[in-house]
Motif scaffolding. Sequence first.
Motif, PDB file in Angstrom:
ATOM      1  N   THR A  36      32.186  30.470  39.425  1.00 20.62           N
ATOM      2  CA  THR A  36      33.511  30.564  40.044  1.00 20.62           C
ATOM      3  C   THR A  36      34.020  31.542  39.474  1.00 20.62           C
ATOM      4  O   THR A  36      33.843  32.065  38.295  1.00 20.62           O
ATOM      5  CB  THR A  36      34.112  29.446  40.242  1.00 20.62           C
ATOM      6  OG1 THR A  36      35.305  29.487  40.734  1.00 20.62           O
ATOM      7  CG2 THR A  36      34.518  28.876  38.536  1.00 20.62           C
ATOM      8  N   GLY A  37      35.261  32.146  40.133  1.00 20.57           N
ATOM      9  CA  GLY A  37      35.979  33.241  39.478  1.00 20.57           C
ATOM     10  C   GLY A  37      36.648  33.906  40.433  1.00 20.57           C
ATOM     11  O   GLY A  37      36.325  33.916  41.789  1.00 20.57           O
ATOM     12  N   HIS A  38      37.969  34.809  40.409  1.00 19.60           N
ATOM     13  CA  HIS A  38      38.462  35.499  41.121  1.00 19.60           C
ATOM     14  C   HIS A  38      37.630  36.606  41.990  1.00 19.60           C
ATOM     15  O   HIS A  38      36.505  37.000  41.491  1.00 19.60           O
ATOM     16  CB  HIS A  38      39.727  36.070  40.738  1.00 19.60           C
ATOM     17  CG  HIS A  38      39.409  37.028  39.567  1.00 19.60           C
ATOM     18  ND1 HIS A  38      39.199  38.274  39.828  1.00 19.60           N
ATOM     19  CD2 HIS A  38      39.027  37.148  38.344  1.00 19.60           C
ATOM     20  CE1 HIS A  38      38.799  39.164  38.987  1.00 19.60           C
ATOM     21  NE2 HIS A  38      38.763  38.233  37.937  1.00 19.60           N
ATOM     22  N   SER A  39      38.288  37.055  43.220  1.00 18.56           N
ATOM     23  CA  SER A  39      37.685  37.882  43.797  1.00 18.56           C
ATOM     24  C   SER A  39      37.563  39.105  43.060  1.00 18.56           C
ATOM     25  O   SER A  39      38.479  39.556  42.225  1.00 18.56           O
ATOM     26  CB  SER A  39      38.549  38.381  44.973  1.00 18.56           C
ATOM     27  OG  SER A  39      37.817  39.372  45.931  1.00 18.56           O
ATOM     28  N   GLY A  40      36.139  39.749  42.775  1.00 25.69           N
ATOM     29  CA  GLY A  40      36.093  40.938  42.090  1.00 25.69           C
ATOM     30  C   GLY A  40      35.560  40.613  40.590  1.00 25.69           C
ATOM     31  O   GLY A  40      35.123  41.564  39.891  1.00 25.69           O
ATOM     32  N   ALA A  41      35.524  39.178  40.320  1.00 30.75           N
ATOM     33  CA  ALA A  41      35.072  38.887  38.913  1.00 30.75           C
ATOM     34  C   ALA A  41      33.712  39.264  38.746  1.00 30.75           C
ATOM     35  O   ALA A  41      33.191  39.352  37.526  1.00 30.75           O
ATOM     36  CB  ALA A  41      35.163  37.490  38.914  1.00 30.75           C
ATOM     37  N   GLY A  42      32.805  39.243  39.825  1.00 27.68           N
ATOM     38  CA  GLY A  42      31.534  39.638  39.530  1.00 27.68           C
ATOM     39  C   GLY A  42      30.347  38.913  39.896  1.00 27.68           C
ATOM     40  O   GLY A  42      29.198  39.033  39.890  1.00 27.68           O
ATOM     41  N   LYS A  43      30.826  37.542  40.909  1.00 27.17           N
ATOM     42  CA  LYS A  43      30.009  36.732  41.366  1.00 27.17           C
ATOM     43  C   LYS A  43      28.844  37.400  42.047  1.00 27.17           C
ATOM     44  O   LYS A  43      27.505  36.734  41.986  1.00 27.17           O
ATOM     45  CB  LYS A  43      30.656  35.632  41.942  1.00 27.17           C
ATOM     46  CG  LYS A  43      32.005  35.274  41.325  1.00 27.17           C
ATOM     47  CD  LYS A  43      32.591  33.924  42.101  1.00 27.17           C
ATOM     48  CE  LYS A  43      33.287  34.536  43.329  1.00 27.17           C
ATOM     49  NZ  LYS A  43      34.412  35.245  43.195  1.00 27.17           N
ATOM     50  N   SER A  44      29.103  38.093  43.142  1.00 28.09           N
ATOM     51  CA  SER A  44      27.983  38.579  44.113  1.00 28.09           C
ATOM     52  C   SER A  44      27.012  39.601  43.100  1.00 28.09           C
ATOM     53  O   SER A  44      25.982  39.440  43.308  1.00 28.09           O
ATOM     54  CB  SER A  44      28.805  39.326  45.119  1.00 28.09           C
ATOM     55  OG  SER A  44      29.700  38.536  45.756  1.00 28.09           O
ATOM     56  N   THR A  45      27.583  40.303  42.168  1.00 28.71           N
ATOM     57  CA  THR A  45      26.813  41.104  41.538  1.00 28.71           C
ATOM     58  C   THR A  45      25.751  40.449  40.665  1.00 28.71           C
ATOM     59  O   THR A  45      24.567  40.964  40.644  1.00 28.71           O
ATOM     60  CB  THR A  45      27.681  41.996  40.569  1.00 28.71           C
ATOM     61  OG1 THR A  45      28.609  42.871  41.401  1.00 28.71           O
ATOM     62  CG2 THR A  45      26.584  42.776  39.814  1.00 28.71           C
ATOM     63  N   LEU A  46      26.442  39.207  40.096  1.00 28.52           N
ATOM     64  CA  LEU A  46      25.468  38.511  39.167  1.00 28.52           C
ATOM     65  C   LEU A  46      24.033  37.783  39.979  1.00 28.52           C
ATOM     66  O   LEU A  46      22.892  37.803  39.612  1.00 28.52           O
ATOM     67  CB  LEU A  46      26.299  37.231  38.882  1.00 28.52           C
ATOM     68  CG  LEU A  46      25.519  36.336  37.672  1.00 28.52           C
ATOM     69  CD1 LEU A  46      26.482  35.842  36.773  1.00 28.52           C
ATOM     70  CD2 LEU A  46      24.781  35.384  38.111  1.00 28.52           C
ATOM     71  N   LEU A  47      24.582  37.340  41.295  1.00 31.54           N
ATOM     72  CA  LEU A  47      23.450  36.873  42.338  1.00 31.54           C
ATOM     73  C   LEU A  47      22.566  38.031  42.858  1.00 31.54           C
ATOM     74  O   LEU A  47      21.191  37.799  42.620  1.00 31.54           O
ATOM     75  CB  LEU A  47      24.139  36.437  43.487  1.00 31.54           C
ATOM     76  CG  LEU A  47      25.106  34.997  43.281  1.00 31.54           C
ATOM     77  CD1 LEU A  47      25.593  34.507  44.578  1.00 31.54           C
ATOM     78  CD2 LEU A  47      24.113  34.171  42.444  1.00 31.54           C
ATOM     79  N   LYS A  48      22.956  39.106  43.015  1.00 31.92           N
ATOM     80  CA  LYS A  48      22.313  40.288  43.419  1.00 31.92           C
ATOM     81  C   LYS A  48      21.336  40.906  42.187  1.00 31.92           C
ATOM     82  O   LYS A  48      20.206  41.176  42.524  1.00 31.92           O
ATOM     83  CB  LYS A  48      22.947  41.559  43.726  1.00 31.92           C
ATOM     84  CG  LYS A  48      23.556  41.338  44.953  1.00 31.92           C
ATOM     85  CD  LYS A  48      24.555  42.798  45.253  1.00 31.92           C
ATOM     86  CE  LYS A  48      25.319  42.488  46.507  1.00 31.92           C
ATOM     87  NZ  LYS A  48      26.425  43.470  46.766  1.00 31.92           N
ATOM     88  N   LEU A  49      21.657  40.696  40.833  1.00 35.27           N
ATOM     89  CA  LEU A  49      20.726  40.787  39.990  1.00 35.27           C
ATOM     90  C   LEU A  49      19.755  39.898  39.958  1.00 35.27           C
ATOM     91  O   LEU A  49      18.443  40.335  39.389  1.00 35.27           O
ATOM     92  CB  LEU A  49      21.497  40.903  38.666  1.00 35.27           C
ATOM     93  CG  LEU A  49      22.569  41.949  38.217  1.00 35.27           C
ATOM     94  CD1 LEU A  49      23.352  41.613  36.732  1.00 35.27           C
ATOM     95  CD2 LEU A  49      22.007  43.267  37.987  1.00 35.27           C
TER      96      LEU A  49
END
Length: 232
Positions: A36-49
């Motif tokens: 979890t985290g605010h918009s832009g925290a990096g959640k999608s980037t983490l999943l893409k990695l």
Amino acid sequence: MAHVRFDHVSMSYPGGHQALLDLNFEVEQGEMAFLTGHSGAGKSTLLKLIMRMEKTTQGQILVDGVNLNRLRASQIPFHRRRIGVVFQNHQLLFDRSVFENVALPLRISGYSSRDLERRVRAALDKVGLLDKEKQNPIELSGGEQQRVGIARAVVNKPSLILADEPTGNLDPKLSKEIMSLFEQFNDVGVSVLIASHDLNLIGRLPYRVIGLENGKIIGERPPQTQEEAPRE
Ligand SMILES: Nc1ncnc2c1ncn2[C@@H]1O[C@H](COP(=O)(O)OP(=O)(O)OP(=O)(O)O)[C@@H](O)[C@H]1O
């Protein structure tokens, strides 16, 4: 062995934007956890990695013990086939039937038509949409469309499901139903990592929550026992 392991992982986008900074965590085999985290925290980037759609700039990620930094380009499709991905906007094709949308990953993998039909119907059955296979996704409700997205994600029988804001557009009742589907897959041993900023929904569920802020892990709520879990 952990299913997913991040070892001092940092990631900067070209141009220098630091999206993730020195992440260390594990998702156990068969665990269900939230990010979890605010918009832009990096959640999608983490999943893409984890899907290897992006590459770490520092550190390493192990999935099933395989170091993603060492994956050759030819091994990436095989790696992705073992992960089921669910997006907020479903990413369904509106010029094809529900059946064809779910069949897509299998057509890419070159399944015979008998195996393909069996698997697609099994996936549609799991999400309760067997009777809608001939319809076009545009004729379905938002919740049903998301179920088609989930059926497509699991049709290859992945051992890991990654979901990026899977309930983003849904009302609380439908969101709960979608979460129960993920729980059903988790009950049979599939590891599940869900990025969501729906704190209301996450707070009611007993799973581990990893909090991200500006690309860093700022805290973790451990899995809750039945006594600790908040009641409805
Ligand atoms: N392709 C890209 N190129 C450059 N910067 C990017 C790219 N994708 C994301 N970023 C930046 O990286 C940071 C993390 O973005 P990310 O999409 O991972 O966050 P998020 O937590 O998933 O946000 P949201 O909930 O809004 O999707 C943001 O500052 C974003 O602007």
